[in-house]
Design a protein around this motif. Structure first.
Motif, short mmCIF file in Angstrom:
data_model
loop_
_atom_site.label_atom_id
_atom_site.label_comp_id
_atom_site.label_asym_id
_atom_site.label_seq_id
_atom_site.Cartn_x
_atom_site.Cartn_y
_atom_site.Cartn_z
N ALA A 21 18.44 -29.33 -21.84
CA ALA A 21 17.19 -29.75 -21.79
C ALA A 21 16.20 -29.45 -22.21
CB ALA A 21 16.25 -30.09 -20.13
N ASN A 22 15.57 -29.84 -22.99
CA ASN A 22 14.36 -29.65 -23.67
C ASN A 22 13.02 -29.44 -23.33
OD1 ASN A 22 16.30 -28.61 -26.59
ND2 ASN A 22 15.32 -31.44 -26.93
N ARG A 23 13.21 -30.04 -22.08
CA ARG A 23 11.70 -29.93 -21.34
C ARG A 23 12.16 -30.61 -19.68
NH1 ARG A 23 11.06 -34.34 -24.85
NH2 ARG A 23 11.72 -35.84 -23.33
N PRO A 24 12.89 -29.67 -19.19
CA PRO A 24 13.19 -29.60 -17.71
C PRO A 24 12.62 -29.54 -16.81
CG PRO A 24 13.80 -27.11 -18.60
CD PRO A 24 13.18 -28.14 -19.54
N MET A 25 12.99 -30.05 -15.80
CA MET A 25 11.75 -30.56 -14.28
C MET A 25 12.41 -30.20 -12.69
SD MET A 25 8.44 -33.17 -13.21
CE MET A 25 7.70 -32.99 -15.03
N VAL A 26 12.10 -29.34 -12.17
CA VAL A 26 12.60 -29.19 -10.55
C VAL A 26 11.29 -29.63 -9.98
CG1 VAL A 26 13.10 -27.62 -8.99
CG2 VAL A 26 14.12 -27.60 -11.05
N VAL A 27 12.04 -31.36 -8.65
CA VAL A 27 11.22 -31.29 -7.83
C VAL A 27 11.32 -31.18 -6.70
CG1 VAL A 27 9.83 -33.53 -7.17
CG2 VAL A 27 10.48 -33.47 -9.80
N ILE A 28 10.44 -31.28 -5.83
CA ILE A 28 11.27 -30.20 -3.87
C ILE A 28 10.49 -31.13 -3.68
CG2 ILE A 28 11.51 -27.87 -3.38
CD1 ILE A 28 11.08 -26.76 -5.49
N GLY A 29 11.05 -31.77 -2.62
CA GLY A 29 10.66 -32.41 -1.31
C GLY A 29 10.31 -31.42 -0.29
N GLN A 30 9.75 -32.12 1.01
CA GLN A 30 9.76 -31.55 2.18
C GLN A 30 11.42 -31.15 2.19
OE1 GLN A 30 9.13 -33.86 5.53
NE2 GLN A 30 7.71 -31.60 6.02
N LEU A 31 10.92 -29.86 2.42
CA LEU A 31 12.41 -28.85 3.53
C LEU A 31 12.04 -27.97 3.93
CD1 LEU A 31 13.96 -27.86 -0.33
CD2 LEU A 31 15.11 -29.11 1.44
N PRO A 32 13.13 -27.66 4.99
CA PRO A 32 12.78 -26.78 6.46
C PRO A 32 12.40 -25.02 6.10
CG PRO A 32 15.01 -27.60 6.97
CD PRO A 32 13.92 -28.29 5.57
N LYS A 33 11.32 -24.47 6.73
CA LYS A 33 10.70 -22.88 5.75
C LYS A 33 11.90 -22.11 5.07
CE LYS A 33 7.03 -19.93 6.92
NZ LYS A 33 6.28 -19.21 7.94
N GLU A 34 13.32 -22.21 5.64
CA GLU A 34 14.07 -21.38 5.76
C GLU A 34 15.24 -21.73 4.07
OE1 GLU A 34 13.35 -18.13 6.24
OE2 GLU A 34 11.76 -19.07 7.35
N ALA A 35 14.65 -23.15 3.64
CA ALA A 35 15.83 -23.83 3.14
C ALA A 35 16.06 -23.05 2.12
CB ALA A 35 15.58 -24.90 3.32
N LEU A 36 15.22 -22.69 1.58
CA LEU A 36 15.52 -21.81 -0.15
C LEU A 36 15.12 -19.83 -0.24
CD1 LEU A 36 13.16 -24.50 -2.33
CD2 LEU A 36 15.97 -24.82 -1.80
N GLN A 37 15.38 -19.99 1.08
CA GLN A 37 15.29 -18.55 1.47
C GLN A 37 16.77 -17.74 0.01
OE1 GLN A 37 16.35 -16.65 4.95
NE2 GLN A 37 14.82 -15.29 5.03
N GLY A 38 16.23 -16.95 -0.10
CA GLY A 38 16.68 -16.15 -1.59
C GLY A 38 16.62 -16.80 -2.59
N ILE A 39 16.41 -17.93 -2.78
CA ILE A 39 16.26 -18.44 -4.59
C ILE A 39 14.76 -17.95 -5.11
CG2 ILE A 39 16.29 -20.10 -5.75
CD1 ILE A 39 19.09 -19.51 -3.93
N ASP A 40 14.69 -17.16 -6.08
CA ASP A 40 13.50 -16.82 -6.81
C ASP A 40 12.95 -17.83 -7.34
OD1 ASP A 40 11.49 -15.86 -8.13
OD2 ASP A 40 12.93 -13.63 -9.11
N LEU A 41 12.00 -18.60 -6.70
CA LEU A 41 10.95 -19.94 -7.94
C LEU A 41 10.70 -19.35 -9.34
CD1 LEU A 41 10.15 -22.47 -4.93
CD2 LEU A 41 12.49 -22.39 -6.67
N GLN A 42 9.89 -18.43 -8.55
CA GLN A 42 8.88 -17.58 -9.89
C GLN A 42 9.77 -17.45 -10.86
OE1 GLN A 42 5.88 -17.33 -10.14
NE2 GLN A 42 5.00 -16.78 -8.19
N LEU A 43 11.01 -16.57 -10.79
CA LEU A 43 12.04 -16.29 -12.23
C LEU A 43 12.71 -17.95 -12.57
CD1 LEU A 43 13.62 -14.89 -13.79
CD2 LEU A 43 15.53 -14.50 -11.78
#
Length: 560
Positions: free
Chosen positions: A210-232
């Motif tokens: 993609a030249n213009r990639p986008m991630v959209v995150i909806g409602q999820l449990p608080k721990e659902a993305l534990q270990g995922i570095d969203l800042q990176l």
């Protein structure tokens, strides 16, 4: 020539795109438009069988041999019920049998008309999915019909596979064959990633093109993305999330960005992955629904089709953490082999910087905006003060205006009953959470939500860690922003639910502490008390505002 029935043509087009090559067809008049279309398609071989009971097993035998979905098409009435033994056997053999039944229009069911009985869901738990197609007359109905067929075709292959039921109500005339070619219907692709890491890796590598990639995150449990570095990940893609979504990224005020720039073409993505459940933002939904040229994917553990943006390209059977984790790896790998001066890298960087600049500006506007005394000012002040609190706490918000204010000002994760977005039960949910933790639980909700759920305080399990803020403007204030509603005589009393109720008596009878605010100074003092007081019983702060002032304060924020 094909049938004049739009739903039949949508169905036929998608069967071909899904690779269906075999159809067992049974006689009948109501299903004749479907049979006609199937027979017209060079891609599909038709097998006529008169007895539906035998036809079902005949189709199942083809299924066993070709290991691909096979159509079984029957007419209306008991013809569908006669397929039940074969459908049951296909269910337990996990065979992708597509049962297509013609039906009379719903208005004629139970009206003593011929060959009519309630056909939707008639096969019950013996099918993986049952859909009832509309007869489309509008673009939205066309999209809905397309989506239902895609859902059924996807379900028959999902995991171990199994039979599905597509019910097709058809009004007369039935025998018009005036359409020269089938519509080019939009097929939703599926990636079954459970136990298939290679498929997920290949998709992630595709997403990095993609030249213009986008991630959209909806409602999820608080721990659902534990270990995922969203800042990176945010260094490579634009990430849009609300306070109901876990993980920390800077500057997530995309609602304000969209209010400032509208539907600016430069901000539109070319690839989107949407993970999680409900989104609050109507602006974002509108923005992405109007972005017709983007490739849009969604991901969930069930592999279910959630076509929130109305032109879904594919669904991935995987958790949000699995998908985003794979994206992090894919972009890290890309960074080691791709030159920073390549055209794709430059365009991705420009797109990311454009959004980053817009989000920074929106964040600055949010920080500097000083609303007059209102619900907006209350929520803003609450979250400013929470930044200084040194204890653990949790946030529960009510629906409607309350959660929309949270999405402007909350940096912390917010719990909210967004499954079906009702106003009932918000206070009870917060009360239950407070009984199961020693953390302070703050519940912010509107007056209608509070009075609807006032029995949440009539509960012997409550402790002093439950703190409630009622935003009381004496009505359902969210409806005040709709100018068209002002023309209705039913607006105030019947739609907005105007009232003169106060919570003090309810708090007294339930032995809850009660604080009251009617101006900015009282509100700020009340919030400080609510955050710092030591008590063994729940405390309620009721903030009284004016509906018109609340509407204007929010409108002023989005017009900055």
């Amino acid at each position: 020539m094909y049938s004049s029935k739009v739903s039949v043509n949508i169905l036929t087009s998608l069967l071909i795109k899904a690779g269906v090559e075999h159809a067992v067809v049974c006689p009948g008049s109501r299903n004749s438009p479907i049979v006609h279309n199937l027979n017209e398609c060079d891609e599909i071989q038709c097998y006529p069988v008169t007895d539906e009971r035998s036809a079902g097993f005949f189709a199942m035998g083809i299924c066993q041999q070709v290991q691909q979905p096979v159509v079984l098409c029957v007419t209306s009435g008991t013809a569908l019920l006669n397929t039940c033994p074969a459908v049951a056997e296909a269910y337990y053999q996990h065979l992708p049998l597509i049962v297509i039944s013609a039906d009379r229009p719903a208005m004629w069911i139970d009206q003593l008309d011929g060959q009519t009985l309630p056909q939707p869901d008639a096969l019950g738990k013996l099918v993986k999915k049952a859909v009832n197609l509309p007869e489309p007359h509008t673009d939205d109905e066309h999209w809905y019909c397309n989506r239902l067929v895609n859902e059924a075709l996807q379900a028959c292959r999902l995991r171990e596979g199994g039979p599905v039921h597509i019910n097709v109500p058809l009004s007369e005339p039935l025998y018009e064959y005036t359409v020269e070619q089938l519509p080019d219907e939009h097929i939703v692709n599926s990636i079954f990633a459970q136990g298939n890491q290679t498929a997920l890796t290949e998709w992630a590598n595709h997403f990095t093109t993609a030249n213009r990639p986008m991630v959209v995150i909806g409602q999820l449990p608080k721990e659902a993305l534990q270990g995922i570095d969203l800042q990176l990940l945010s260094k490579s893609v634009v990430i849009l999330k609300e306070s109901l979504s876990p993980g920390r990224i800077a500057n997530s005020h995309f609602e304000k960005v969209l209010a400032m720039v509208g539907e600016q073409e430069e901000l539109r993505p070319d690839k989107v992955i949407y993970v999680g459940d409900c989104l609050v933002s109507k602006r974002l939904k509108k923005f992405l629904r109007s972005t017709k040229n983007a490739e849009i994917w969604t991901a969930n553990a069930e592999g279910a089709i959630h076509d929130t943006f109305m032109h879904l390209d594919g669904v991935i059977e995987a958790t949000a953490a699995e998908v985003l984790g794979e994206l992090v790896h894919a972009f890290e790998k890309l960074g080691t082999i791709e030159s920073s001066e390549s055209s794709s890298a430059i365009e991705r960087k420009n797109y990311s910087e454009m959004w980053h600049h817009a989000l920074q500006l929106a964040s600055s506007c949010t920080l500097n905006y000083q609303p007059r005394y209102s619900s907006t000012a209350t929520v803003k002040y609450l979250h400013e003060q929470l930044e200084d609190m040194m204890y653990d706490y949790k946030l529960q918000y009510g629906n409607s205006s309350a959660i929309r204010l949270a999405n402007i000002y909350a940096d912390d994760y917010v719990y909210c009953n967004r499954g079906v977005n009702g106003i009932e039960g918000s206070l009870s949910t917060a009360a239950g959470m407070s009984a199961a933790t020693d953390d302070i639980v703050f519940c912010v909700l509107g007056d209608l939500s509070f009075f609807y759920d006032q029995n949440a305080l009539w509960n012997q399990n409550l402790k002093g860690n439950l703190r409630v803020i009622i935003l009381n403007n004496h009505c359902g204030g969210i409806f005040g922003k709709f100018d068209g509603l002002r023309k209705s005589a039913a607006r105030d009393r019947m739609v907005m639910g105007y009232h003169h109720s106060e919570a003090k008596g309810i708090c007294t009878q339930n032995d809850c502490g009660y604080l009251k605010a009617t101006n900015m100074e009282e509100m700020q003092l009340g919030i400080v008390q609510l955050l710092t007081m030591q008590t063994n019983r729940p405390v309620v702060l009721e903030v009284f505002t004016q509906e018109d002032t609340d509407v204007e304060a929010l409108k002023a924020y989005f017009s900055l």
